[in-house]
Design an enzyme around this catalytic site. Sequence first.
Site, PDB file in Angstrom:
ATOM      1  CG  ASP A  81      -2.119   0.797   1.183  1.00  0.00           C
ATOM      2  OD1 ASP A  81      -2.481   1.201   0.074  1.00  0.00           O
ATOM      3  OD2 ASP A  81      -2.744   1.018   2.239  1.00  0.00           O
ATOM      4  N   GLY A 183      -7.573   7.550   9.020  1.00  0.00           N
ATOM      5  CA  GLY A 183      -7.634   7.772  10.472  1.00  0.00           C
ATOM      6  C   GLY A 183      -9.034   8.163  10.908  1.00  0.00           C
ATOM      7  CG  HIS A 211      -6.997   4.602   0.010  1.00  0.00           C
ATOM      8  ND1 HIS A 211      -5.766   4.132   0.413  1.00  0.00           N
ATOM      9  CD2 HIS A 211      -7.136   4.206  -1.273  1.00  0.00           C
ATOM     10  CE1 HIS A 211      -5.180   3.499  -0.591  1.00  0.00           C
ATOM     11  NE2 HIS A 211      -5.995   3.528  -1.637  1.00  0.00           N
ATOM     12  N   GLY A 212      -9.476   5.095   3.502  1.00  0.00           N
ATOM     13  CA  GLY A 212     -10.016   5.781   4.679  1.00  0.00           C
ATOM     14  C   GLY A 212     -11.443   5.391   5.002  1.00  0.00           C
ATOM     15  CB  SER A 214     -11.595   3.444   9.765  1.00  0.00           C
ATOM     16  OG  SER A 214     -10.843   2.306   9.479  1.00  0.00           O
ATOM     17  CB  VAL A 234     -10.842  -1.307   6.516  1.00  0.00           C
ATOM     18  CG1 VAL A 234     -11.115  -1.188   8.005  1.00  0.00           C
ATOM     19  CG2 VAL A 234     -12.117  -1.091   5.724  1.00  0.00           C
TER      20      VAL A 234
HETATM   21  P1  13P Z   1      -8.329   4.010   7.531  1.00  0.00           P
HETATM   22  O1  13P Z   1      -7.191   3.826   8.499  1.00  0.00           O
HETATM   23  O2  13P Z   1      -8.920   5.341   7.671  1.00  0.00           O
HETATM   24  O3  13P Z   1      -9.304   2.915   7.566  1.00  0.00           O
HETATM   25  O4  13P Z   1      -7.680   4.006   6.049  1.00  0.00           O
HETATM   26  C1  13P Z   1      -7.079   2.826   5.591  1.00  0.00           C
HETATM   27  C2  13P Z   1      -6.485   2.998   4.242  1.00  0.00           C
HETATM   28  O5  13P Z   1      -6.989   3.735   3.432  1.00  0.00           O
HETATM   29  C3  13P Z   1      -5.265   2.230   3.925  1.00  0.00           C
HETATM   30  O6  13P Z   1      -4.767   2.539   2.671  1.00  0.00           O
END
Ligand code: 13P
Length: 286
Positions: A81, A183, A211-212, A214, A234
């Site tokens: 990643d 995050g 992405h992101g 969470s 995630v």
């Molecule tokens: P989060 O930590 O916000 O879930 O994002 C994960 C991510 O996008 C990893 O590439």
Amino acid sequence: MRARLNDLVLERLAAGSAVPAFTCYDFTTALAVVSAAEDARLPVILLVAPKTAAGPGGLRFIRALRGLADDAGVPVVVQLDHATDAGLIQAAVTAGADAVLADGSRMPPVRNAEFVASIASLTSGSGVVIEAELGALGGDEDDSRGAAKHDPAAGMTDPAAVAAFLDASAADLLAVAVGNVHGNYSGEPRLDWERISRIRTAAGTVPLVLHGASGLSSADLERAASAGIGKVNVNTELRTATLEAVAAALPEAMSSGANMLSLMQAWSRAAGSTAGQTLKLLNAAG
Ligand code: 13P
């Protein structure tokens, strides 16, 4: 079993579903994620963060994930990643990563596309699938507090720049900045669905990546595939649930004879149940 990331994502999108990708810092978490995918009979992606890959034993960890993926009863992809270092990308691919996010998102779009194209040519012949990111996603991948400093509205992907970028980079998948952050979100997350729709049109057959994830609502996750988002990343949610479970289980594990097995069971249960919930939401319509 092995699968090509872009083929897998396109196949799932056609079925109305998206494939979740979970950042794994350790083998116990990866095992729990793969077991959850096997229980659900659904494909999954194991993400390795660049700091993990470049850290001590990082390439051995990728080799171990390769073994786990090949042995799994469902399609499993191992992806490096957010990689910015060509040397690390090459080493990760040699170790068994079968997909890479060649991350030039901090560069101007033309240089970003050149960087992605250079990684595609460096890895050509290896069968590796390349994801690119256009737009600036805020927050820190490994530290959930980073997002609070970022305005999600800043640096969003410009739909007008997408077609030229994909043409020049030849990326297989496109990660977008559409109100998402890495995050913890500082307020209510608000994805720009209208922008996603315009990006999708401009991207043609190239699947989008979010992405992101969470902290996003169940409704957002369930909607992703219908908007052309075929892969959803995630990390924060998985590692927070795991660390909380480990912290809660630690006193009992210590007082029952330094019982490592009970601690690892709590760890696996938390990681597996978090992964299972996301798998379910992304496949709600599939
Ligand atoms: P989060 O930590 O916000 O879930 O994002 C994960 C991510 O996008 C990893 O590439």
